[in-house]
Design a protein around this motif. Structure first.
Motif, mmCIF file in Angstrom:
data_model
loop_
_atom_site.group_PDB
_atom_site.id
_atom_site.type_symbol
_atom_site.label_atom_id
_atom_site.label_comp_id
_atom_site.label_asym_id
_atom_site.label_seq_id
_atom_site.Cartn_x
_atom_site.Cartn_y
_atom_site.Cartn_z
ATOM 1 N N LEU A 58 -5.626 4.015 7.118
ATOM 2 C CA LEU A 58 -6.244 3.160 8.142
ATOM 3 C C LEU A 58 -6.660 1.811 7.563
ATOM 4 C CD1 LEU A 58 -8.560 5.521 10.212
ATOM 5 C CD2 LEU A 58 -6.475 4.387 10.960
ATOM 6 N N GLY A 59 -7.024 1.815 6.292
ATOM 7 C CA GLY A 59 -7.409 0.578 5.628
ATOM 8 C C GLY A 59 -6.230 -0.229 5.123
ATOM 9 N N THR A 60 -5.025 0.149 5.494
ATOM 10 C CA THR A 60 -3.758 -0.549 5.213
ATOM 11 C C THR A 60 -3.377 -0.568 3.738
ATOM 12 O OG1 THR A 60 -4.700 -2.762 5.032
ATOM 13 C CG2 THR A 60 -4.045 -2.047 7.232
ATOM 14 N N LEU A 61 -3.785 0.435 2.985
ATOM 15 C CA LEU A 61 -3.318 0.542 1.607
ATOM 16 C C LEU A 61 -2.011 1.328 1.616
ATOM 17 C CD1 LEU A 61 -3.928 -0.070 -1.372
ATOM 18 C CD2 LEU A 61 -4.991 2.176 -1.488
ATOM 19 N N ARG A 62 -0.978 0.727 1.090
ATOM 20 C CA ARG A 62 0.344 1.352 1.104
ATOM 21 C C ARG A 62 0.442 2.448 0.058
ATOM 22 N NH1 ARG A 62 4.407 -2.918 3.214
ATOM 23 N NH2 ARG A 62 2.942 -4.333 4.183
ATOM 24 N N GLY A 63 1.384 3.362 0.297
ATOM 25 C CA GLY A 63 1.602 4.466 -0.621
ATOM 26 C C GLY A 63 2.109 3.990 -1.973
ATOM 27 N N GLY A 64 1.781 4.720 -2.994
ATOM 28 C CA GLY A 64 2.202 4.378 -4.341
ATOM 29 C C GLY A 64 1.223 4.924 -5.355
ATOM 30 N N VAL A 65 1.285 4.377 -6.540
ATOM 31 C CA VAL A 65 0.467 4.872 -7.640
ATOM 32 C C VAL A 65 -1.022 4.671 -7.352
ATOM 33 C CG1 VAL A 65 -0.045 4.606 -10.090
ATOM 34 C CG2 VAL A 65 2.304 4.423 -9.291
ATOM 35 N N LEU A 66 -1.401 3.503 -6.851
ATOM 36 C CA LEU A 66 -2.811 3.221 -6.598
ATOM 37 C C LEU A 66 -3.396 4.184 -5.577
ATOM 38 C CD1 LEU A 66 -5.318 1.483 -7.052
ATOM 39 C CD2 LEU A 66 -4.494 -0.022 -5.240
ATOM 40 N N ARG A 67 -2.714 4.376 -4.469
ATOM 41 C CA ARG A 67 -3.233 5.270 -3.444
ATOM 42 C C ARG A 67 -3.276 6.708 -3.943
ATOM 43 N NH1 ARG A 67 -0.804 5.533 2.562
ATOM 44 N NH2 ARG A 67 0.688 6.939 1.598
ATOM 45 N N ALA A 68 -2.268 7.129 -4.698
ATOM 46 C CA ALA A 68 -2.260 8.490 -5.238
ATOM 47 C C ALA A 68 -3.442 8.711 -6.184
ATOM 48 C CB ALA A 68 -0.943 8.770 -5.948
ATOM 49 N N LEU A 69 -3.696 7.736 -7.052
ATOM 50 C CA LEU A 69 -4.813 7.868 -7.986
ATOM 51 C C LEU A 69 -6.164 7.803 -7.278
ATOM 52 C CD1 LEU A 69 -3.556 5.743 -11.005
ATOM 53 C CD2 LEU A 69 -3.718 8.230 -10.828
ATOM 54 N N ILE A 135 -2.088 13.788 -4.873
ATOM 55 C CA ILE A 135 -1.162 12.911 -5.588
ATOM 56 C C ILE A 135 0.168 12.830 -4.862
ATOM 57 C CG2 ILE A 135 0.179 12.688 -7.718
ATOM 58 C CD1 ILE A 135 -2.307 13.799 -9.181
ATOM 59 N N TRP A 136 0.648 13.966 -4.405
ATOM 60 C CA TRP A 136 1.938 13.984 -3.719
ATOM 61 C C TRP A 136 1.898 13.167 -2.423
ATOM 62 C CZ3 TRP A 136 3.496 16.922 0.786
ATOM 63 C CH2 TRP A 136 4.857 16.812 1.049
ATOM 64 N N LEU A 137 0.874 13.389 -1.600
ATOM 65 C CA LEU A 137 0.797 12.644 -0.341
ATOM 66 C C LEU A 137 0.431 11.182 -0.557
ATOM 67 C CD1 LEU A 137 -0.849 15.037 2.241
ATOM 68 C CD2 LEU A 137 1.483 14.203 2.182
ATOM 69 N N GLY A 138 -0.399 10.896 -1.544
ATOM 70 C CA GLY A 138 -0.759 9.503 -1.814
ATOM 71 C C GLY A 138 0.410 8.691 -2.322
ATOM 72 N N TRP A 139 1.340 9.329 -2.977
ATOM 73 C CA TRP A 139 2.515 8.659 -3.534
ATOM 74 C C TRP A 139 3.529 8.320 -2.448
ATOM 75 C CZ3 TRP A 139 2.779 7.919 -8.861
ATOM 76 C CH2 TRP A 139 3.943 7.310 -9.310
ATOM 77 N N GLN A 140 3.546 9.086 -1.377
ATOM 78 C CA GLN A 140 4.541 8.907 -0.319
ATOM 79 C C GLN A 140 4.398 7.548 0.352
ATOM 80 O OE1 GLN A 140 6.945 11.274 0.364
ATOM 81 N NE2 GLN A 140 6.071 12.352 -1.387
#
Length: 143
Positions: A58-69, A135-140
């Protein structure tokens, strides 16, 4: 004539606010339900991971390493704070202290002992499952 094109730039300052709101509400919900039922509710770690993921999205952070961590780290932090809060609320309630007074007075050794006594094996197993899930869902990229 101005173009009716949709603005493509996203707001980059919103995700930290949404992340803190998600972590705070997840912590409060976990402690509330655990104190209401009298159990640690280790499966709430999955709910925390989902809520943090949803709030970052909702805060518009895209998936990837940062969101997964962020989702995995937040899940771990909220789990530790929830277990500490639950233990301190049970201990402080028997001594006539409010939960926040007891949480501030309880040391890490006593908290670790109480958490170890209160958690069953299933509660401990939910945490690594939630971390892998986070980690899996945050990476997507799609989620």
């Amino acid at each position: 004539m101005p173009s009716p094109a949709v603005r493509t730039r996203t707001v980059s300052w919103l995700w930290p606010v949404m992340y803190l709101i998600g972590a705070g509400t997840a912590l409060l919900a976990w402690v509330f339900f655990a104190l209401m039922t009298g159990r640690q509710l280790g499966w709430m770690a999955i709910v925390v991971a989902l809520e943090l993921l949803f709030m970052l999205r909702l805060g518009t952070l895209r998936g990837g390493v940062l969101r997964a961590l962020l989702v995995a780290g937040g899940t771990l932090l909220v789990t530790a704070l929830a277990w500490w809060s639950i233990a301190s609320a049970w201990l402080g309630g028997s001594m006539g202290l409010t939960p926040w007074e007891s949480a501030l007075r309880m040391g890490p050794h006593l908290a670790w002992t109480l958490v170890g006594l209160a958690n069953v094996t299933a509660d401990w197993l939910w945490l690594p499952v939630a971390l892998v899930f986070a980690i899996w869902l945050g990476w997507q990229k799609r989620v």
